[in-house]
Design a protein around this motif. Structure first.
Motif, PDB file in Angstrom:
ATOM      1  N   PHE A   1     105.681 -97.724 -40.499  1.00 57.90           N
ATOM      2  CA  PHE A   1     106.115 -96.351 -40.722  1.00 57.90           C
ATOM      3  C   PHE A   1     106.117 -95.994 -42.206  1.00 57.90           C
ATOM      4  O   PHE A   1     106.085 -96.871 -43.076  1.00 57.90           O
ATOM      5  CB  PHE A   1     107.515 -96.142 -40.146  1.00 57.90           C
ATOM      6  CG  PHE A   1     107.581 -96.237 -38.652  1.00 57.90           C
ATOM      7  CD1 PHE A   1     107.199 -95.166 -37.860  1.00 57.90           C
ATOM      8  CD2 PHE A   1     108.011 -97.404 -38.028  1.00 57.90           C
ATOM      9  CE1 PHE A   1     107.253 -95.243 -36.469  1.00 57.90           C
ATOM     10  CE2 PHE A   1     108.064 -97.503 -36.651  1.00 57.90           C
ATOM     11  CZ  PHE A   1     107.684 -96.416 -35.867  1.00 57.90           C
ATOM     12  N   CYS A   2     106.142 -94.685 -42.474  1.00 61.20           N
ATOM     13  CA  CYS A   2     106.321 -94.167 -43.834  1.00 61.20           C
ATOM     14  C   CYS A   2     107.819 -94.152 -44.133  1.00 61.20           C
ATOM     15  O   CYS A   2     108.603 -93.556 -43.387  1.00 61.20           O
ATOM     16  CB  CYS A   2     105.758 -92.752 -43.967  1.00 61.20           C
ATOM     17  SG  CYS A   2     103.987 -92.633 -43.691  1.00 61.20           S
ATOM     18  N   SER A   3     108.213 -94.794 -45.226  1.00 56.47           N
ATOM     19  CA  SER A   3     109.634 -94.805 -45.573  1.00 56.47           C
ATOM     20  C   SER A   3     110.104 -93.459 -46.115  1.00 56.47           C
ATOM     21  O   SER A   3     111.300 -93.181 -46.122  1.00 56.47           O
ATOM     22  CB  SER A   3     109.911 -95.908 -46.599  1.00 56.47           C
ATOM     23  OG  SER A   3     109.169 -95.686 -47.789  1.00 56.47           O
ATOM     24  N   ASN A   4     109.172 -92.627 -46.583  1.00 57.83           N
ATOM     25  CA  ASN A   4     109.543 -91.321 -47.143  1.00 57.83           C
ATOM     26  C   ASN A   4     109.304 -90.165 -46.172  1.00 57.83           C
ATOM     27  O   ASN A   4     109.454 -89.006 -46.526  1.00 57.83           O
ATOM     28  CB  ASN A   4     108.787 -91.071 -48.447  1.00 57.83           C
ATOM     29  CG  ASN A   4     107.299 -91.305 -48.322  1.00 57.83           C
ATOM     30  OD1 ASN A   4     106.839 -91.948 -47.386  1.00 57.83           O
ATOM     31  ND2 ASN A   4     106.543 -90.780 -49.252  1.00 57.83           N
ATOM     32  N   PHE A   5     108.875 -90.466 -44.938  1.00 55.90           N
ATOM     33  CA  PHE A   5     108.758 -89.463 -43.892  1.00 55.90           C
ATOM     34  C   PHE A   5     109.335 -90.046 -42.612  1.00 55.90           C
ATOM     35  O   PHE A   5     109.175 -91.235 -42.337  1.00 55.90           O
ATOM     36  CB  PHE A   5     107.292 -89.053 -43.669  1.00 55.90           C
ATOM     37  CG  PHE A   5     106.639 -88.423 -44.865  1.00 55.90           C
ATOM     38  CD1 PHE A   5     106.878 -87.101 -45.177  1.00 55.90           C
ATOM     39  CD2 PHE A   5     105.800 -89.162 -45.684  1.00 55.90           C
ATOM     40  CE1 PHE A   5     106.273 -86.522 -46.273  1.00 55.90           C
ATOM     41  CE2 PHE A   5     105.194 -88.602 -46.793  1.00 55.90           C
ATOM     42  CZ  PHE A   5     105.447 -87.266 -47.093  1.00 55.90           C
ATOM     43  N   GLU A   6     109.975 -89.216 -41.839  1.00 57.88           N
ATOM     44  CA  GLU A   6     110.635 -89.696 -40.620  1.00 57.88           C
ATOM     45  C   GLU A   6     109.643 -89.759 -39.469  1.00 57.88           C
ATOM     46  O   GLU A   6     108.937 -88.791 -39.174  1.00 57.88           O
ATOM     47  CB  GLU A   6     111.803 -88.773 -40.259  1.00 57.88           C
ATOM     48  CG  GLU A   6     112.649 -89.293 -39.100  1.00 57.88           C
ATOM     49  CD  GLU A   6     113.869 -88.435 -38.846  1.00 57.88           C
ATOM     50  OE1 GLU A   6     114.568 -88.693 -37.849  1.00 57.88           O
ATOM     51  OE2 GLU A   6     114.111 -87.502 -39.643  1.00 57.88           O
TER      52      GLU A   6
ATOM     53  N   GLY B   1     108.452-104.056 -38.239  1.00 56.97           N
ATOM     54  CA  GLY B   1     109.672-103.492 -37.684  1.00 56.97           C
ATOM     55  C   GLY B   1     109.839-102.022 -38.032  1.00 56.97           C
ATOM     56  O   GLY B   1     108.880-101.285 -38.229  1.00 56.97           O
ATOM     57  N   GLN B   2     111.109-101.583 -38.118  1.00 56.03           N
ATOM     58  CA  GLN B   2     111.405-100.189 -38.383  1.00 56.03           C
ATOM     59  C   GLN B   2     111.346 -99.848 -39.873  1.00 56.03           C
ATOM     60  O   GLN B   2     111.253 -98.687 -40.242  1.00 56.03           O
ATOM     61  CB  GLN B   2     112.797 -99.844 -37.840  1.00 56.03           C
ATOM     62  CG  GLN B   2     112.881 -99.910 -36.326  1.00 56.03           C
ATOM     63  CD  GLN B   2     111.922 -98.931 -35.657  1.00 56.03           C
ATOM     64  OE1 GLN B   2     111.875 -97.753 -36.013  1.00 56.03           O
ATOM     65  NE2 GLN B   2     111.158 -99.413 -34.675  1.00 56.03           N
ATOM     66  N   ASN B   3     111.443-100.834 -40.733  1.00 56.94           N
ATOM     67  CA  ASN B   3     111.351-100.570 -42.174  1.00 56.94           C
ATOM     68  C   ASN B   3     109.902-100.269 -42.563  1.00 56.94           C
ATOM     69  O   ASN B   3     108.985-101.011 -42.186  1.00 56.94           O
ATOM     70  CB  ASN B   3     111.868-101.763 -42.983  1.00 56.94           C
ATOM     71  CG  ASN B   3     113.374-101.844 -42.973  1.00 56.94           C
ATOM     72  OD1 ASN B   3     114.013-101.267 -42.105  1.00 56.94           O
ATOM     73  ND2 ASN B   3     113.958-102.531 -43.938  1.00 56.94           N
TER      74      ASN B   3
END
Length: 587
Positions: free
Chosen positions: A333-338, A306-308
């Motif tokens: 996705f990277c949680s520390n980069f958008e 998902g998005q997390n």
């Protein structure tokens, strides 16, 4: 046989059906599916024989008499004569029946419609051999036994109530409408898993060959420990719970779908590798910081994150490489980069390369460090090996016969406290240089000759004993070296080192002394936990038998030596109280 526009057919050899000769089942479109498909089509579209105006066939209705107010006792009635060619229909809707009439098996019933009554179960109706259609809409039925419709070859129509999209639809229509087949499920009560207060519902979906276990929104904190034995694939719904860790379960290999959405997942055990590559694991809304390395054995498309995302750092770089190599389709996705995928992060992670180079250098130094430490240890323990070896090897008997004295004592003769301590010892037969050395012989000669005649050696170390500026230090050093060499050559039985006054003598023969201490041949006088006498008896546990003959012979040799010296008018060395004392004279 043809009757009007109908012709007789029996696709399964059990049902007597009449098929319309103009049926769409006979079209070229369906013929490509084969004869078996056409037979199935005819079975669903054909009319039973009681609907065809056949000669000698009668079709009548039955009345019902309800004999109690709760609907459990009833009887079917007819006021007309009937025989084996008479067919009946029983219709009683919008009533309060709970059970079928008691005498229902006496009639050739082809249609039953008891919709909108109070039935909770159907019961055993296998006696209705001619029943074709059964309608029980809007009742309270929650259970249907596997034997309910057994031995009923004519039954072809039944209608559904639940789920809502299937309400009122004949079951045969589902054969054609595949878009509805996934809604056909069977509630299964046996073996429902339970996790504490977390209750699950178990159903079976034939169209997907799946056993569905639904534990959603039950405040579960773990996956079920046990699931029912099944040959089908497992679909496990666990969304909306409080599961923080995906723990190992034996049934992972049989899971087709695991839905863990809306759970605060923080960790996944290494057993995640037990899932198959055909599985689908949904872990949206997770709180993961990393993944176990074992996920590399799976296809990354197994997971739906998902998005997390997870932190994109050097420790998680391998996750991006794994997903890139195996061509992951679903994003992580990277949680520390958008809006940065972890696969894209590895392209720009140059600092990780320098870190890896540093780690590579450090890791390469580990074997060298281990080697140096090992060499250092072997260097320090080489004397321990020698001591241990000597404790197990026997001493030559010729050397044993040369022993005449128990103990050779080496100490600092200039230290008054040590000298008094030594001269008071009377427990064993000893050699003390200042008392027993031969006059006229050099120190070296006395040390070598008398050490060879002793079974043991006792070295009493004190402060300043080995200082090079002391007169006797060379003698004490020589005694230590020679005693060690004779001990390791199996010419001395044992050596005992005693620290008399907390002396700092470690700089002289330190490694040898430490080896003796480690292997029980060392003692500290100031250690109050043990007695010196006990230690002496422990180490020097086999003294020589006192030999009076040797004592007399030694006295004769000394006398003969003194007479020989006086004969050549040897000058006395010292005069004390009118008594001539020669060098090294024995008391």
């Amino acid at each position: 046989m043809i009757m009007g526009t109908y012709t007789y057919c029996s696709p399964d050899g059990m049902k007597d059906l009449w098929c319309n000769i103009h049926s769409s089942c006979y079209t070229n479109k369906n013929s490509k599916y084969g004869f078996e498909f056409i037979n199935q089509c005819l079975a669903c579209k054909a009319a039973p024989e009681w609907e065809i105006p056949l000669p000698n066939v009668t079709y009548r209705s039955l009345d019902v008499e309800i004999r109690d107010v709760i609907g459990t006792e009833s009887m079917l009635l007819t006021d007309q004569e009937f025989n084996s060619t008479t067919y009946f229909r029983f219709v009683h809707s919008d009533g309060y029946l709970k059970q079928l009439p008691r005498n229902i098996c006496k009639f050739n019933i082809v249609l039953i419609d008891v919709s909108y009554n109070l039935f909770e179960e159907i019961g055993n109706i296998s006696c209705l051999q001619t029943l074709d259609t059964l309608k029980m809409n809007e009742n309270r039925i929650t259970f249907v036994s596997n034997k309910t419709f057994a031995e009923m070859p004519k039954l072809s129509k039944s209608t559904c109530k639940n789920p809502e999209p299937l309400r009122g639809i004949n079951s045969e229509n589902l054969f054609y409408n595949t878009s509805l087949q996934h809604l056909m499920v069977c509630d299964v009560q046996d073996g429902c898993p339970k996790v504490g207060q977390c209750k699950c519902v178990r159903t079976f979906q034939p169209i997907t060959d799946s056993l569905i276990i639904d534990c959603s929104n039950q405040s579960c904190n773990d996956l079920p420990d046990v699931v029912p034995d099944t040959r089908h694939k497992i679909v496990l719904f666990m969304e909306g719970n409080q599961i923080r860790s995906v723990n190992s379960k034996y049934y992972f290999k049989d899971v087709k779908i695991l839905n863990l959405s809306r759970n605060p997942i923080q960790s996944i055990e290494e057993s995640i590798q037990n899932f198959s590559n055909d599985a689908e694991i949904i872990i949206t809304d997770h709180l993961l910081d990393s993944l176990p390395r074992q996920v590399q054995l799976l296809d990354p498309n197994v997971f739906r994150f998902g998005q997390n995302g997870i932190p994109c750092n050097c420790d998680n770089r391998w996750i991006g490489e794994w997903r890139k190599i195996k061509k992951a389709r679903y994003p992580l996705f990277c949680s520390n980069f958008e809006n940065v995928l972890i696969e894209d992060f590895i392209i720009h992670s140059t600092e990780c390369d320098s870190r890896q180079d540093t780690l590579l250098i450090l890791y390469s130094l580990i074997p060298l460090t281990i080697f140096i430490v090992l060499i250092w240890k072997l260097r320090h323990l080489r004397y321990d090996v020698k001591v241990l070896k000597n404790q197990f090897l026997p001493i030559d008997k010729k050397i044993q016969r040369s022993w005449q004295t128990d103990i050779y004592i080496s100490f600092d003769e200039d230290n008054d406290d040590v000298r008094r301590f030594v001269l008071r010892r009377r427990e064993l037969n000893t050699y003390i240089a200042c008392r027993d050395s031969w006059p006229g012989s050099t120190d070296e000669q006395n040390i070598v000759m008398n050490l060879q005649r002793c079974k043991y050696c006792l070295i009493i170390q004190s402060s300043g004993m080995y200082d090079l500026d002391k007169t006797k230090s060379c003698t004490n050093r020589m005694e230590y070296r020679l005693a060690w060499d004779m001990f390791t050559d199996k010419k001395l039985c044992k050596v005992l080192v005693i620290n008399f006054d907390k002396s700092k003598t470690e700089t002289f023969q330190a490694l040898k002394t430490k080896a003796l201490y480690r292997l029980g041949m060392g003692f500290k006088i100031y250690d109050r936990k043990r007695s010196l006498n006990e230690k002496l008896l422990e180490v020097f546990n086999e003294p020589l038998v006192t030999n009076v003959k040797h004592i007399r012979q030694r006295k004769r040799r000394i006398s003969a030596y003194l007479w020989q010296q006086s004969k050549y008018k040897t000058r006395p060395l010292k005069m004390t109280n009118n008594k001539v004392m020669y060098q090294n004279e024995v008391d």
